[in-house]
Design a protein around this motif. Structure first.
Motif, PDB file in Angstrom:
ATOM      1  N   GLY A   1       0.791  -1.217   0.000  1.00  0.00           N
ATOM      2  CA  GLY A   1       0.000   0.000   0.000  1.00  0.00           C
ATOM      3  C   GLY A   1       0.828   1.274   0.000  1.00  0.00           C
ATOM      4  N   VAL A   2       2.152   1.148  -0.049  1.00  0.00           N
ATOM      5  CA  VAL A   2       3.033   2.309   0.025  1.00  0.00           C
ATOM      6  C   VAL A   2       3.235   2.880  -1.373  1.00  0.00           C
ATOM      7  CG1 VAL A   2       5.318   3.110   0.725  1.00  0.00           C
ATOM      8  CG2 VAL A   2       4.205   1.310   2.020  1.00  0.00           C
TER       9      VAL A   2
ATOM     10  N   LEU B   1       8.268   5.230  -0.893  1.00  0.00           N
ATOM     11  CA  LEU B   1       9.218   4.129  -0.833  1.00  0.00           C
ATOM     12  C   LEU B   1      10.600   4.588  -1.309  1.00  0.00           C
ATOM     13  CD1 LEU B   1       9.491   1.173  -0.087  1.00  0.00           C
ATOM     14  CD2 LEU B   1       8.883   0.591  -2.429  1.00  0.00           C
ATOM     15  N   GLY B   2      10.633   5.368  -2.372  1.00  0.00           N
ATOM     16  CA  GLY B   2      11.904   5.900  -2.872  1.00  0.00           C
ATOM     17  C   GLY B   2      12.577   6.795  -1.859  1.00  0.00           C
ATOM     18  N   MET B   3      11.802   7.667  -1.226  1.00  0.00           N
ATOM     19  CA  MET B   3      12.363   8.553  -0.206  1.00  0.00           C
ATOM     20  C   MET B   3      12.883   7.744   0.981  1.00  0.00           C
ATOM     21  SD  MET B   3       9.606  11.668  -0.309  1.00  0.00           S
ATOM     22  CE  MET B   3      10.423  12.695   0.895  1.00  0.00           C
TER      23      MET B   3
END
Length: 89
Positions: free
Chosen positions: A4-5, A10-12
């Motif tokens: 759900g992210v 997620l990249g950060m």
């Protein structure tokens, strides 16, 4: 776990994790070399690398909210980031 992210978050988070690992590795090297001159070199290199990661993390975040923020607010965000980068130097 990460279903759900959002990709932006997620990249950060991944870049923040990498940043933390680099910090820990730099601390290890400072203790290992046990010399003030080498510690200063490691710390100055760390400052350069961390600044680049900071810019990358902020860029990902701004890219993620660019469709929600318009005009003046986006300019204020870039101005704020510029002030932070100026303060780092």
């Amino acid at each position: 776990m990460f279903e759900g992210v959002k990709k932006t978050i997620l990249g950060m988070a991944i870049l923040c994790f990498i940043s933390g690992c680099i910090e820990i590795f730099a601390a290890y090297l400072i203790v290992k070399f046990n010399a003030i001159e080498k510690a200063l070199i490691i710390n100055s290199s760390l400052a350069f690398i961390e600044s680049l990661l900071f810019i990358a993390i902020i860029s990902i975040g701004v890219y993620g909210i660019a469709d929600q923020v318009r005009g003046k607010k986006l300019i204020w965000i870039f101005f704020g980031v510029g002030c932070i980068l100026f303060g780092i130097k």
